[in-house]
Design a protein around this motif. Structure first.
Motif, PDB file in Angstrom:
ATOM      1  N   ALA A 419       1.190  -1.555  -0.069  1.00  0.00           N
ATOM      2  CA  ALA A 419       0.318   0.361   0.522  1.00  0.00           C
ATOM      3  C   ALA A 419       1.064   1.291  -0.204  1.00  0.00           C
ATOM      4  O   ALA A 419      -0.153   2.415  -0.365  1.00  0.00           O
ATOM      5  N   LEU A 420       1.894   1.061   0.555  1.00  0.00           N
ATOM      6  CA  LEU A 420       2.860   2.091   0.524  1.00  0.00           C
ATOM      7  C   LEU A 420       3.788   2.079  -0.818  1.00  0.00           C
ATOM      8  O   LEU A 420       4.480   3.683  -0.580  1.00  0.00           O
ATOM      9  N   THR A 421       3.860   0.891  -1.006  1.00  0.00           N
ATOM     10  CA  THR A 421       4.941   1.215  -2.365  1.00  0.00           C
ATOM     11  C   THR A 421       4.492   1.395  -4.019  1.00  0.00           C
ATOM     12  O   THR A 421       3.772   2.513  -4.548  1.00  0.00           O
ATOM     13  N   ILE A 422       4.620   0.247  -4.132  1.00  0.00           N
ATOM     14  CA  ILE A 422       3.930  -0.543  -5.369  1.00  0.00           C
ATOM     15  C   ILE A 422       2.393  -0.311  -5.541  1.00  0.00           C
ATOM     16  O   ILE A 422       1.609  -0.338  -6.952  1.00  0.00           O
ATOM     17  N   GLY A 423       2.023  -0.014  -5.129  1.00  0.00           N
ATOM     18  CA  GLY A 423       0.205  -0.828  -5.227  1.00  0.00           C
ATOM     19  C   GLY A 423      -0.499  -2.005  -5.043  1.00  0.00           C
ATOM     20  O   GLY A 423       0.697  -2.583  -4.348  1.00  0.00           O
ATOM     21  N   ASN A 424      -1.347  -2.718  -5.114  1.00  0.00           N
ATOM     22  CA  ASN A 424      -1.579  -4.284  -5.330  1.00  0.00           C
ATOM     23  C   ASN A 424      -2.130  -4.843  -4.000  1.00  0.00           C
ATOM     24  O   ASN A 424      -1.065  -5.827  -3.737  1.00  0.00           O
ATOM     25  N   ALA A 425      -2.533  -3.789  -2.709  1.00  0.00           N
ATOM     26  CA  ALA A 425      -1.985  -4.371  -2.267  1.00  0.00           C
ATOM     27  C   ALA A 425      -2.836  -5.921  -1.172  1.00  0.00           C
ATOM     28  O   ALA A 425      -2.524  -6.397  -0.245  1.00  0.00           O
ATOM     29  N   LEU A 426      -4.255  -5.308  -2.103  1.00  0.00           N
ATOM     30  CA  LEU A 426      -5.200  -6.832  -1.733  1.00  0.00           C
ATOM     31  C   LEU A 426      -4.120  -8.005  -2.256  1.00  0.00           C
ATOM     32  O   LEU A 426      -4.453  -9.061  -1.826  1.00  0.00           O
ATOM     33  N   PHE A 427      -2.775  -7.815  -2.404  1.00  0.00           N
ATOM     34  CA  PHE A 427      -2.519  -9.483  -2.507  1.00  0.00           C
ATOM     35  C   PHE A 427      -1.785  -9.665  -1.295  1.00  0.00           C
ATOM     36  O   PHE A 427      -1.699 -11.206  -1.110  1.00  0.00           O
ATOM     37  N   GLY A 428      -1.050  -8.794  -0.469  1.00  0.00           N
ATOM     38  CA  GLY A 428      -1.258  -8.766   0.260  1.00  0.00           C
ATOM     39  C   GLY A 428      -2.238  -9.605   1.439  1.00  0.00           C
ATOM     40  O   GLY A 428      -1.988 -10.259   2.375  1.00  0.00           O
ATOM     41  N   LEU A 429      -3.235  -8.892   1.293  1.00  0.00           N
ATOM     42  CA  LEU A 429      -4.256  -8.899   2.278  1.00  0.00           C
ATOM     43  C   LEU A 429      -5.421 -10.757   1.452  1.00  0.00           C
ATOM     44  O   LEU A 429      -5.287 -11.623   2.705  1.00  0.00           O
ATOM     45  N   ALA A 430      -5.042 -10.549   0.588  1.00  0.00           N
ATOM     46  CA  ALA A 430      -5.393 -12.376   0.693  1.00  0.00           C
ATOM     47  C   ALA A 430      -4.848 -13.505   1.208  1.00  0.00           C
ATOM     48  O   ALA A 430      -4.899 -14.439   1.463  1.00  0.00           O
ATOM     49  N   VAL A 431      -3.515 -13.189   0.971  1.00  0.00           N
ATOM     50  CA  VAL A 431      -2.281 -13.981   2.127  1.00  0.00           C
ATOM     51  C   VAL A 431      -2.661 -14.104   3.188  1.00  0.00           C
ATOM     52  O   VAL A 431      -2.582 -14.752   4.210  1.00  0.00           O
ATOM     53  N   ALA A 432      -2.520 -12.983   4.100  1.00  0.00           N
ATOM     54  CA  ALA A 432      -3.592 -12.923   5.117  1.00  0.00           C
ATOM     55  C   ALA A 432      -4.731 -13.456   5.815  1.00  0.00           C
ATOM     56  O   ALA A 432      -5.033 -14.097   6.486  1.00  0.00           O
ATOM     57  N   VAL A 433      -5.655 -13.527   4.357  1.00  0.00           N
ATOM     58  CA  VAL A 433      -6.719 -14.208   4.631  1.00  0.00           C
ATOM     59  C   VAL A 433      -6.434 -15.715   4.709  1.00  0.00           C
ATOM     60  O   VAL A 433      -7.341 -16.491   4.851  1.00  0.00           O
ATOM     61  N   ALA A 434      -5.981 -16.095   3.619  1.00  0.00           N
ATOM     62  CA  ALA A 434      -5.326 -17.569   4.284  1.00  0.00           C
ATOM     63  C   ALA A 434      -4.855 -17.853   5.621  1.00  0.00           C
ATOM     64  O   ALA A 434      -4.914 -19.462   5.700  1.00  0.00           O
ATOM     65  N   GLY A 435      -3.555 -16.839   5.814  1.00  0.00           N
ATOM     66  CA  GLY A 435      -3.540 -17.121   7.020  1.00  0.00           C
ATOM     67  C   GLY A 435      -4.864 -17.521   8.198  1.00  0.00           C
ATOM     68  O   GLY A 435      -4.730 -18.486   9.426  1.00  0.00           O
ATOM     69  N   VAL A 436      -5.012 -16.098   7.757  1.00  0.00           N
ATOM     70  CA  VAL A 436      -6.532 -16.402   9.441  1.00  0.00           C
ATOM     71  C   VAL A 436      -7.361 -17.677   9.057  1.00  0.00           C
ATOM     72  O   VAL A 436      -7.572 -18.772   9.964  1.00  0.00           O
ATOM     73  N   ALA A 437      -7.443 -19.037   7.481  1.00  0.00           N
ATOM     74  CA  ALA A 437      -7.931 -20.001   7.812  1.00  0.00           C
ATOM     75  C   ALA A 437      -7.361 -20.875   8.263  1.00  0.00           C
ATOM     76  O   ALA A 437      -8.111 -21.095   8.699  1.00  0.00           O
ATOM     77  N   LEU A 438      -6.263 -20.798   7.866  1.00  0.00           N
ATOM     78  CA  LEU A 438      -5.314 -21.838   8.430  1.00  0.00           C
ATOM     79  C   LEU A 438      -5.362 -21.673   9.811  1.00  0.00           C
ATOM     80  O   LEU A 438      -5.710 -22.923  10.545  1.00  0.00           O
ATOM     81  N   ALA A 439      -5.570 -20.539  10.836  1.00  0.00           N
ATOM     82  CA  ALA A 439      -5.239 -20.031  11.988  1.00  0.00           C
ATOM     83  C   ALA A 439      -6.571 -20.952  11.923  1.00  0.00           C
ATOM     84  O   ALA A 439      -6.680 -21.722  12.976  1.00  0.00           O
ATOM     85  N   PHE A 440      -8.218 -20.913  12.536  1.00  0.00           N
ATOM     86  CA  PHE A 440      -9.035 -21.363  12.037  1.00  0.00           C
ATOM     87  C   PHE A 440      -9.030 -22.565  12.358  1.00  0.00           C
ATOM     88  O   PHE A 440     -10.021 -22.958  12.742  1.00  0.00           O
TER      89      PHE A 440
END
Length: 546
Positions: A419-440
């Protein structure tokens, strides 16, 4: 009939005359009492500035507000920017402008808002288009919106849209006013809805001044374009598919075919011909609860205490406290722990009666705050040693929970960096969602072996026995022992009430001083559960359901 046609023709002609006159819009926009309405007059100057005058009618005693965004997304990570200057209100009200929005507030009565828009003229092919949101962002319903537009040259087209933002619903009316300008009207505009007018002009009438730039800030960082959307969808499918595959490989129980699960009889006859209770696969009460729900719970330890009493390692007696009314229970050492006990049973025995202590009351245990960490660890290790699980269920859950948390944190960190550099921050958010899914999903990762799955089927059979057996199925001479040996399993499987109602009796070799065992025993279980829950090492949940 002819008379009626004459009246109709006359009325039509009169209405046409009114609409083509300079006062047509004002006539159409006359407000109804108690309603809010607005007349918008736009004039395109030769330098491409758009001069706007809005006459707003507001009922007395009411305050309304309009907020118009000055940055509008136009797709592909781009946004169109407008600039509003010289905004002022004559009458009761005020206007404010910042980089992102333009706001105006109107109080009861009639007020006139004037302002200038820069950036409304854009080149479209070989022509020009003037676009402005003449009404939008109102916090109240508008009875009427009437619009007129004039330019240095005659407009060539008009497109007027009304309704919710993003909708393609046309306005109530819109026309080119005999080629000399534009007229439009919308009846009943809902709060938060808009009237968006786009007017076509010939090329060269005025210089274009539209400003289209790449989106900036968070909006740009999280912008969803067709390319980024496709890539994001693919990444989410890959990540969540990986979590699902991981569960399939590591968290799925090994299947036990129905044909391979041998039916086990719970009631058997010993060499002397007596009817006795035999648990399937030799499973102990505490092991039953852990295999079924993959956790060591308070009820697993409580059932183990009852089983130790039934097997003559402990003796339980109801006692009265000093006030003579309150009830307590004493747990007494009857036989020392020996090699017949499993590791977790020995840990339970020693937690209740450590070296040098031969008797203890439940109230004394409450004050002592016993440590059950070793009980938990040994019971988890025991179900692995028995080959019901490949790995300790708690370690398996912890591994994937922490892995999910680490992935989620890395995903969030990546989101911030993108978000602070090149944009396309949704890609990082997708990784975070996968991590939350794994934790649950970590709670589902412990997997039973084939032998564990077979035991689970046997436990279901054991529950069926507890539900279906009657005293007539057991000789009277054997009922006390069958009732006692079955009771810890009824406790761990949540069948205590039914079992007591079926077989409960007052005189038992391992439980003393109870005037009413059916009343006393559930109270003892509740008191002991409360003491064990204080240790904080185990879940305090109801009995598992296989």
């Amino acid at each position: 009939m002819l008379k009626n046609w004459g009246v109709a023709i006359f009325a039509t002609a009169a209405l046409t005359a009114v609409m083509t006159s300079g006062t047509a819009v004002g006539a159409l926009a006359q407000p109804l009492p108690g309603t809010v309405s607005t007349e918008v007059r736009m004039k395109l100057e030769r330098d491409a500035r758009l001069s706007v005058t809005e006459t707003v009618h507001v009922p007395d005693g009411k305050t309304v507000k309009r907020t118009v965004p000055l940055r509008l997304a136009v797709g592909n990570g781009l946004e169109r920017q407008y600039q509003v200057t010289d905004a002022k209100v004559e009458g009761k009200g005020s206007a404010t402008v910042d980089d992102d929005k333009f706001s105006a507030t109107f109080e009861g009565g009639q007020a006139t808002l004037t302002y200038t828009v820069v950036g409304a003229v854009a080149p479209v092919g070989d022509a020009l288009e003037v676009r402005w949101q003449v009404a939008g962002g109102w916090d109240t319903e508008l009875d009427k919106v009437a619009v007129t537009f004039s330019a240095p040259d005659s407009p060539t087209s008009v497109n007027c849209l009304a309704g919710p933002v993003g909708s393609s619903q046309p306005c109530t009316s819109a026309d080119l006013a005999d080629g000399k300008g534009v007229r439009a009207q919308e009846i009943k505009l809902g709060a938060g809805e808009r009237v968006d007018v786009a007017i076509g002009l010939s090329a060269g009438v005025v210089p274009p001044n539209a400003v289209v730039v790449e989106q900036s800030g968070l909006a740009a960082a999280f912008a969803l374009t067709p390319v980024s959307g496709a890539a994001l969808g693919g990444l989410l499918v890959l990540l969540l598919g990986g979590v699902a595959l991981l569960w399939y490989l590591r968290g799925r129980d090994a299947a036990a075919l129905a044909s391979e699960v041998r039916a086990v009889s719970v009631l058997v006859r010993d060499q002397a011909g007596r009817v006795a209770f035999a648990s399937p696969d030799g499973v102990l009460p505490g092991q039953v609860g852990t295999v079924v729900d993959e956790h060591v719970d308070v009820v697993d330890v409580t059932a183990t205490v009852i089983d130790l009493a039934v097997r003559n390692y402990l003796w339980i007696a109801e006692v009265r406290q000093e006030d003579g009314f309150s009830h307590d229970w004493q747990i007494v050492r009857r036989n020392p722990a020996d090699d017949s006990l499993s590791g977790y049973e020995r840990a339970v025995y020693e937690a209740l009666l450590p070296q040098g202590v031969d008797a203890v009351t439940v109230s004394e245990l409450r004050g002592r705050r016993i440590d059950l960490a070793q009980v938990r660890d040994r019971l988890y290790a025991d179900v692995v040693e028995k080959r019901w699980f490949v790995r300790r269920p708690d370690a398996e859950r912890s591994l994937f929970w922490w892995a999910g948390i680490v992935i989620a944190v890395l995903g969030l960190a990546t989101t911030v960096v993108l978000a602070l550099t090149i944009g396309n921050a949704l890609f990082g958010l997708a990784v975070a969602v996968a991590g939350v899914a794994l934790a649950f999903g970590a709670r589902s990762m412990p997997a039973r072996t084939k032998r564990g799955s077979e035991l689970l089927e046997h436990v279901r059979g054991l529950r069926g026995y507890l539900h279906g057996v009657t005293p007539d199925d057991v000789p009277e001479a054997d009922r006390e022992l069958v009732f006692s040996r079955s009771l810890p399993y009824a406790v761990v499987l949540g069948e205590t009430e039914r079992w007591l109602a079926t077989f409960g009796r007052q005189d038992l070799y391992w439980y003393g001083n109870a005037s009413d065992f059916r009343r006393s025993f559930p109270a003892f279980l509740g008191a002991l559960d409360g003491v064990l829950a204080q240790a904080g090492h185990l879940r305090s949940l109801r009995a598992p359901n296989p």
